[in-house]
Design a protein around this motif. Sequence first.
Motif: not given
Length: 312
Positions: A29, A31, A33, A48-50, A73, A77-78, A82
Motif C-alpha cells: 500500500w 498513498r 496508489a 486500496e487502504t492500509p 497510517v 487509517q488501519a 484491522s
Amino acid sequence: MRIAFLGIGLMGHPMATNLLNAGFSLTVWNRTASKARALCPHGAEAAETPAGAVKQADIVISMLENGPIVDDVLLQQAGISSFKPGATVIDMSSIPPELAKQHAATFVAAGINYLDAPVSGGTVGAAQATLSIMAGGSKQTFDAVQPVFAALGKSTYIGPAGSGQLAKCANQAIVGITIGAVSEALLLAAEGGADPAAVREALMGGFASSRILELHGQRMIDRQFNPGATSRVQLKDLRTILDTARAESLTLPLSQRVYEQYQEMLSKGFEDVDHSGLLLQLEALNQPARLNDKPTTAPAATPRYDTEHRDA
C-alpha cells in the motif's frame, strides 16, 4: 508468512522488491496508489487502504517518512482492530524513540507483536539487500522474523522497544556531522588549490576514510545530488536527535550546528536534494567558493510548505 508493506517510496520500493524476490507473499500500500501498483507485475497485491493491506498479514512492515505519518497510517487509517491477532508490526521508519515506545505499548496491549527496526544504508543498501537493521522490542519477536530481515540486510538486536530508534539517532548524528565534515574538507582543499578528487582518494587510505567520504564525497565531486536520501529527511532526523538529547538533558553542539545548516538549506527550497547536497549550503555560505566547475545535477528548489504528510 504473508507480509503487508506500507510505504512504497525511495526505500520501500527496493525493499519490497527484495521480499518478493525472496519468495514472500506481499500486499503493498502507498498513498500514491500507482507506486504500489507498480509492484503488481512482480507478484505483489496492491491494497486500496492500509486496513485492507494488514487484515490478513502475519507481518506488517511500515516504511514511512516520519512519526506523524506512521501514527496516522498504523493507528488511524488501519486501526488496531484491522490487524490479525498475533501478527507482528515492524516499523522500519525513522521516528522518535518515545513514539516507538508508545506504539509498542499500544500494539502489545492488543496482542500484537511490535519491533521498531529502522535501517541505514540508503537506497543503495535497500536495492542490494545490505541494509543495517537496528531492532528494538522483544528478543523472541526479533528472532522469529529473522527470515524477513535476512531478505533485506543484516539485523542487530539493540534492546527493548525504542532502542532501534535510539541506534538510528546515533547513526544519523554520525551521518549528518560527517557529511558536514566531508563538505568542509573538500571545499577547503579545493580553495587552496588542490584537486578535491585526488584529496578524497588520498583520504580513503587513511584514518579519515569512511562510507560517507567514499559515497557522498564522490557525489560532491560529481555534483550529483538527485536523492538517495533527501535533505528533508536528514533534517527531520537531526530534529529527532536534538529533541531526544534535550529529553535526556544532553547538549549536542555538533548535531545542533549541522541541524542549523540543513535548516538553512531547506529554507532555500532544497528539501528534495540528496543530503550530501549540504555542500551547496556550504558553497552558498562561502560565495564565490565552489568545489569544482562541473555542472550541478539536483532537484529544482521549491518553496517551503508543510511536509508532515508527504508520501514516503
